[in-house]
Design a protein around this motif. Sequence first.
Motif, PDB file in Angstrom:
ATOM      1  N   ILE A 112      51.311  41.266  47.923  1.00 40.32           N
ATOM      2  CA  ILE A 112      50.413  40.140  48.167  1.00 40.32           C
ATOM      3  C   ILE A 112      49.163  40.677  48.854  1.00 40.32           C
ATOM      4  O   ILE A 112      49.262  41.301  49.918  1.00 40.32           O
ATOM      5  CB  ILE A 112      51.087  39.069  49.040  1.00 40.32           C
ATOM      6  CG1 ILE A 112      52.376  38.580  48.372  1.00 40.32           C
ATOM      7  CG2 ILE A 112      50.144  37.911  49.308  1.00 40.32           C
ATOM      8  CD1 ILE A 112      53.219  37.668  49.262  1.00 40.32           C
ATOM      9  N   THR A 113      48.003  40.448  48.249  1.00 41.94           N
ATOM     10  CA  THR A 113      46.756  40.966  48.806  1.00 41.94           C
ATOM     11  C   THR A 113      45.776  39.837  49.068  1.00 41.94           C
ATOM     12  O   THR A 113      45.688  38.870  48.306  1.00 41.94           O
ATOM     13  CB  THR A 113      46.098  41.975  47.844  1.00 41.94           C
ATOM     14  OG1 THR A 113      45.982  41.392  46.543  1.00 41.94           O
ATOM     15  CG2 THR A 113      46.935  43.244  47.745  1.00 41.94           C
ATOM     16  N   ASP A 130      38.218  45.036  43.003  1.00 49.51           N
ATOM     17  CA  ASP A 130      38.940  44.357  41.929  1.00 49.51           C
ATOM     18  C   ASP A 130      40.350  44.922  41.863  1.00 49.51           C
ATOM     19  O   ASP A 130      40.691  45.709  40.978  1.00 49.51           O
ATOM     20  CB  ASP A 130      38.196  44.553  40.607  1.00 49.51           C
ATOM     21  CG  ASP A 130      38.908  43.887  39.430  1.00 49.51           C
ATOM     22  OD1 ASP A 130      39.843  43.090  39.660  1.00 49.51           O
ATOM     23  OD2 ASP A 130      38.542  44.186  38.273  1.00 49.51           O
ATOM     24  N   ILE A 131      41.183  44.517  42.808  1.00 47.85           N
ATOM     25  CA  ILE A 131      42.548  45.052  42.853  1.00 47.85           C
ATOM     26  C   ILE A 131      43.353  44.577  41.646  1.00 47.85           C
ATOM     27  O   ILE A 131      44.248  45.289  41.168  1.00 47.85           O
ATOM     28  CB  ILE A 131      43.249  44.670  44.183  1.00 47.85           C
ATOM     29  CG1 ILE A 131      44.516  45.502  44.391  1.00 47.85           C
ATOM     30  CG2 ILE A 131      43.547  43.182  44.245  1.00 47.85           C
ATOM     31  CD1 ILE A 131      44.269  46.988  44.541  1.00 47.85           C
ATOM     32  N   VAL A 145      45.320  33.797  42.338  1.00 45.47           N
ATOM     33  CA  VAL A 145      45.573  32.368  42.546  1.00 45.47           C
ATOM     34  C   VAL A 145      44.250  31.682  42.867  1.00 45.47           C
ATOM     35  O   VAL A 145      43.578  32.041  43.840  1.00 45.47           O
ATOM     36  CB  VAL A 145      46.597  32.144  43.668  1.00 45.47           C
ATOM     37  CG1 VAL A 145      46.888  30.652  43.814  1.00 45.47           C
ATOM     38  CG2 VAL A 145      47.883  32.908  43.378  1.00 45.47           C
ATOM     39  N   ARG A 146      43.890  30.689  42.074  1.00 47.70           N
ATOM     40  CA  ARG A 146      42.598  30.007  42.220  1.00 47.70           C
ATOM     41  C   ARG A 146      42.705  28.661  42.938  1.00 47.70           C
ATOM     42  O   ARG A 146      41.690  28.113  43.352  1.00 47.70           O
ATOM     43  CB  ARG A 146      41.989  29.764  40.829  1.00 47.70           C
ATOM     44  CG  ARG A 146      41.810  31.021  39.982  1.00 47.70           C
ATOM     45  CD  ARG A 146      40.671  31.865  40.455  1.00 47.70           C
ATOM     46  NE  ARG A 146      40.407  32.998  39.551  1.00 47.70           N
ATOM     47  CZ  ARG A 146      39.382  33.830  39.695  1.00 47.70           C
ATOM     48  NH1 ARG A 146      38.521  33.670  40.682  1.00 47.70           N
ATOM     49  NH2 ARG A 146      39.216  34.826  38.842  1.00 47.70           N
ATOM     50  N   LEU A 171      51.730  41.817  41.349  1.00 43.90           N
ATOM     51  CA  LEU A 171      50.637  41.643  42.309  1.00 43.90           C
ATOM     52  C   LEU A 171      50.190  40.185  42.330  1.00 43.90           C
ATOM     53  O   LEU A 171      49.963  39.580  41.278  1.00 43.90           O
ATOM     54  CB  LEU A 171      49.448  42.527  41.929  1.00 43.90           C
ATOM     55  CG  LEU A 171      48.195  42.344  42.790  1.00 43.90           C
ATOM     56  CD1 LEU A 171      48.348  43.095  44.105  1.00 43.90           C
ATOM     57  CD2 LEU A 171      46.944  42.802  42.055  1.00 43.90           C
ATOM     58  N   VAL A 172      50.055  39.637  43.536  1.00 41.45           N
ATOM     59  CA  VAL A 172      49.506  38.297  43.732  1.00 41.45           C
ATOM     60  C   VAL A 172      48.287  38.433  44.632  1.00 41.45           C
ATOM     61  O   VAL A 172      48.410  38.790  45.807  1.00 41.45           O
ATOM     62  CB  VAL A 172      50.543  37.342  44.357  1.00 41.45           C
ATOM     63  CG1 VAL A 172      49.924  35.952  44.552  1.00 41.45           C
ATOM     64  CG2 VAL A 172      51.795  37.250  43.490  1.00 41.45           C
ATOM     65  N   ASP A 173      47.106  38.161  44.079  1.00 40.16           N
ATOM     66  CA  ASP A 173      45.848  38.294  44.811  1.00 40.16           C
ATOM     67  C   ASP A 173      45.394  36.903  45.267  1.00 40.16           C
ATOM     68  O   ASP A 173      45.322  35.963  44.460  1.00 40.16           O
ATOM     69  CB  ASP A 173      44.791  38.932  43.902  1.00 40.16           C
ATOM     70  CG  ASP A 173      43.646  39.559  44.664  1.00 40.16           C
ATOM     71  OD1 ASP A 173      43.858  39.993  45.818  1.00 40.16           O
ATOM     72  OD2 ASP A 173      42.532  39.630  44.108  1.00 40.16           O
ATOM     73  N   LEU A 174      45.092  36.775  46.570  1.00 42.99           N
ATOM     74  CA  LEU A 174      44.790  35.478  47.164  1.00 42.99           C
ATOM     75  C   LEU A 174      43.385  35.468  47.762  1.00 42.99           C
ATOM     76  O   LEU A 174      43.163  36.013  48.843  1.00 42.99           O
ATOM     77  CB  LEU A 174      45.804  35.161  48.270  1.00 42.99           C
ATOM     78  CG  LEU A 174      47.273  35.016  47.882  1.00 42.99           C
ATOM     79  CD1 LEU A 174      48.129  34.892  49.129  1.00 42.99           C
ATOM     80  CD2 LEU A 174      47.463  33.807  46.980  1.00 42.99           C
TER      81      LEU A 174
END
Length: 567
Positions: A112-113, A130-131, A145-146, A171-174
């Motif tokens: 989680i980033t 841009d991970i 996640v938008r 990967l979950v980018d927040l």
Amino acid sequence: MNIMTQPSAEPEIQSAPRTGAQLVVDTLDALGVKCVFGYPGGAIMPVYDAIAHGKTRHILVRHEQAAAFAADSFGRLTGRAGVCLATSGPGATNLITGIANAYLDSVPMVAITGQVPQAMMGTDAFQETDIFGMTMPIVKHSTIVRDPADIPVALAEAFAIAESGRPGPVLVDLPKDVQQAVCENPAKWRGQADVLQAPSPAAIAEAERLIAGSTKPLFYLGGGVARDNASGMVRRIVEESGIPAVATLQGLGVLPPEHPAMLGMLGMHGHRAANMAVQESDLLIVVGARFDDRATGKLAAFAPHASVVHIDVDAAELGKLRHAHAAVCGNLKASLAAIDFQKGDIDAWTRSTAANRVEHAPRYDAPGNGIYAPAMLKTLSERVGDDFVAACDVGQHQMWVAQHCRFSRPQAHLTSGGLGAMGYGLPAAIGAKLAEPDSHVFAICGDGGFQMNIQELATLRRYGIPVKILLLDNAMLGLVRQWQELFFAGNYSEVDLSDNPDFVEVANAFGIEAFSIERREEVDDAIDRLIEARGPILAHVRIDPEENVWPLVPPGASNAEMMEKRR
């Protein structure tokens, strides 16, 4: 018939208005996540504000790479996705090596980033990277996640994807604004299970025909056996069939080394009996392995007389590197249960492989008074017994651990296989000890790899994690030095680590008990001290810088062309 994997439970989220960050913590709690490994920073700060009020334990590491490695080992031992948490920019990029490690070894992980606010994405904002794009080749799935309402679904799906089929990292980018936004009606995950097709009846029938007609069959066991928790079934099949077996680096422990059918590890630093059996076999029964180059050597010359029954959960692996005469795709347990391992007459074959195992058994009578690392590692693992867990760094000591340690199960052997990442051992041991508090967890490190994540001694101290560190110090980058000796005319370029610090003093500075040995007669007492220590402890073991790992298959050679130590 379809085979349904067990879906994760639907997370129960509070109905009151929650911020996106609170929904992250709520969802982790609802999914039963016991601990996360991480390091805070600006873009992930809302989650850190919320995590202090959740049930999930947070372990503060001292470098994000260590968070990923600790999550990796947690996933290997438990089968549940290990979780690592980092901020945007350098925090996220520091996770990349650990994510790649999990991807190449098929380990369940959720990373989680934090990310800069959506309005700033694409503007080269402070700590923006841009991970999502950077990690695309090394994750099983990824998402940005938008909308905060999507967080419970995104995280629940991340865990389901990471843990199902062939496991891997997600990967979950927040974005920070998504973490800060308030949501009144979060979406609910419906818990759709991953569906795996049952193995083809035609493939099963062909596998049975090949097994029945073989006179020199051989099991080739890989890390997929551990990932599917199929060791017990494989042991039973091996014992009932009497077919001998070899294992890859990741497959060690499926059969303990004393098992009469176990011939050892195959490949570049494999046991001679194992490599000989592969080259002489007329049928390889490959279970959860992928014909990695370190296992096969020169692929065109690998097992030249053998047909292949390949059993794997990932259809992409079947026939990718070696033609599979019977390609059995599906859950390993279901596939193995469907196959009748009715064999032909293999008595002469089993007598031959057993004789080779005895004839080429490792020797431990090294001359001199110095500490012989293989003998110490063998003694240590046997004295600890079934509770022995080794989190191993990368280098010569990694190969000695693989060749000489006793593992009662494959999950107890934690090592960076596909990526070969130095620095893995210490943080992986931290994750392992938190996953299995009652096991005797050893970080087995070389002096090179140990210094890549040495700062995690502070993590041991902070939480009182009783990891035992066996530091084998040859004042060299040993495996590189060995290759330079053998294949680069002794041109020892940039491998000298004779200016290492005093590792005992370093450990003491971190508040860790430590001691040093260098003579063979000190080994037994050192092992006793390590086993009996109640807190974290480091044993600094000086070994011969000129000692090499044997056998060795030279690069580009067949596994039949093993080099061995001259006595």
